[in-house]
Design a protein around this motif. Sequence first.
Motif, PDB file in Angstrom:
ATOM      1  N   UNK A   2       0.837  -1.195   0.000  1.00 30.94           N
ATOM      2  CA  UNK A   2       0.000   0.000   0.000  1.00 30.94           C
ATOM      3  C   UNK A   2       0.876   1.251   0.000  1.00 30.94           C
ATOM      4  N   UNK A   3       0.560   2.169  -0.912  1.00 31.21           N
ATOM      5  CA  UNK A   3       1.323   3.404  -1.006  1.00 31.21           C
ATOM      6  C   UNK A   3       1.033   4.288   0.203  1.00 31.21           C
ATOM      7  N   UNK A   4       2.086   4.880   0.696  1.00 32.28           N
ATOM      8  CA  UNK A   4       1.944   5.778   1.838  1.00 32.28           C
ATOM      9  C   UNK A   4       1.784   7.213   1.328  1.00 32.28           C
ATOM     10  N   UNK A   5       0.559   7.664   1.308  1.00 33.88           N
ATOM     11  CA  UNK A   5       0.299   9.032   0.877  1.00 33.88           C
ATOM     12  C   UNK A   5       0.550   9.979   2.053  1.00 33.88           C
ATOM     13  N   UNK A   6       1.062  11.148   1.752  1.00 30.24           N
ATOM     14  CA  UNK A   6       1.306  12.104   2.851  1.00 30.24           C
ATOM     15  C   UNK A   6      -0.008  12.527   3.496  1.00 30.24           C
ATOM     16  N   UNK A   7      -0.092  12.315   4.780  1.00 26.53           N
ATOM     17  CA  UNK A   7      -1.287  12.677   5.528  1.00 26.53           C
ATOM     18  C   UNK A   7      -1.006  13.850   6.465  1.00 26.53           C
ATOM     19  N   UNK A   8      -0.119  14.739   6.021  1.00 27.39           N
ATOM     20  CA  UNK A   8       0.212  15.890   6.846  1.00 27.39           C
ATOM     21  C   UNK A   8      -0.895  16.939   6.744  1.00 27.39           C
ATOM     22  N   UNK A   9      -1.160  17.553   7.847  1.00 28.26           N
ATOM     23  CA  UNK A   9      -2.127  18.644   7.884  1.00 28.26           C
ATOM     24  C   UNK A   9      -1.435  19.877   8.449  1.00 28.26           C
ATOM     25  N   UNK A  10      -0.628  20.521   7.618  1.00 30.42           N
ATOM     26  CA  UNK A  10       0.176  21.643   8.107  1.00 30.42           C
ATOM     27  C   UNK A  10      -0.687  22.823   8.518  1.00 30.42           C
ATOM     28  N   UNK A  11      -0.124  23.628   9.372  1.00 30.98           N
ATOM     29  CA  UNK A  11      -0.829  24.817   9.846  1.00 30.98           C
ATOM     30  C   UNK A  11      -1.025  25.811   8.714  1.00 30.98           C
TER      31      UNK A  11
END
Length: 229
Positions: A104-113
Motif C-alpha cells: 500500500x502506497x503511503x500518501x502524505x497525511x500531513x495537515x500543516x498549519x
Amino acid sequence: MEQKAESSYLEYNSQRSPLIIPEYGRHLQKLIDQLTQIKDRDERNKAAKYVISVMGTLNPHLRDVPDFQHKLWDQLFIMSDFKLDVDSPYPIPSPEALNLRPDRLKYPQNFPKYRFYGNNIKYMIDVATKWEEGEMKSALILVIANHMKKSYLSWNKETVEDEVIFQHLYELSDGKINLMTSNEELSNSQSLIKVNKKVSNKAQFNNQNKNSNQKNQFKKKINQKNKRN
C-alpha cells in the motif's frame, strides 16, 4: 429434426470456461489445454516451443520488449493454470507470486498549519536544518524563504511583510531557523506577484491556443464533409 440435432452441438460462450488471457483467444487456450495432456515429456517440450512461437506471432509488439521470450513463457504457464510440466529456459512462475498484491502506497497525511506552503516546503526546511552551517545553508534558507513568500502571495493575493514569512519559517522549522533577528531582505512583493501573474497568463494563453486549434480542426472536418456531400 436435423436442425435440432445440429443445434445440440453448438457451444455457447456462457458454457465455456473463462479465458485466462483473453487476448490470445479461445483456440490458443484449447491448444495449451491439449498440451498439458501430452504424456511424453519430449513431445510436450516440442509442443511447448511451438506454442511459444505462435504466441510470439500473435503479439509482434512484444518483440520490442527486452525480456520478450521470458514474458511469453510466463504467460504460457499462467494460461495452463500452472499445470504444464515442461523444461523452461526461465524460472517458472508460481501462483502465489502472481496473486501477490503491491504494498500500500503511503500518501502524505500531513495537515500543516499553513497549507498554502505545501508539503514540499516543509520537506525543504527539514533538509536545510540538517545541513552544516555555512554559505550554502544560508543561501538555501534564503531561497526557501523567498519561495514561501511567493506561495503566500499566490494564495492570498496581498502584500506580506518579511517578518511574517520569517515567523512562519521559524514555526515550521521548530525554532531551528531564525531569520527574525537577521538583516536579510526577501524579494519585493510586487515583483513576486508579477511572476505569479506571468505564469498564470502563460497557462491561460496555452489553453486558449489549444481550444482555438480544436475549433479549427472541427471546422475543417465540417467543411470537408460538406464538400463530399
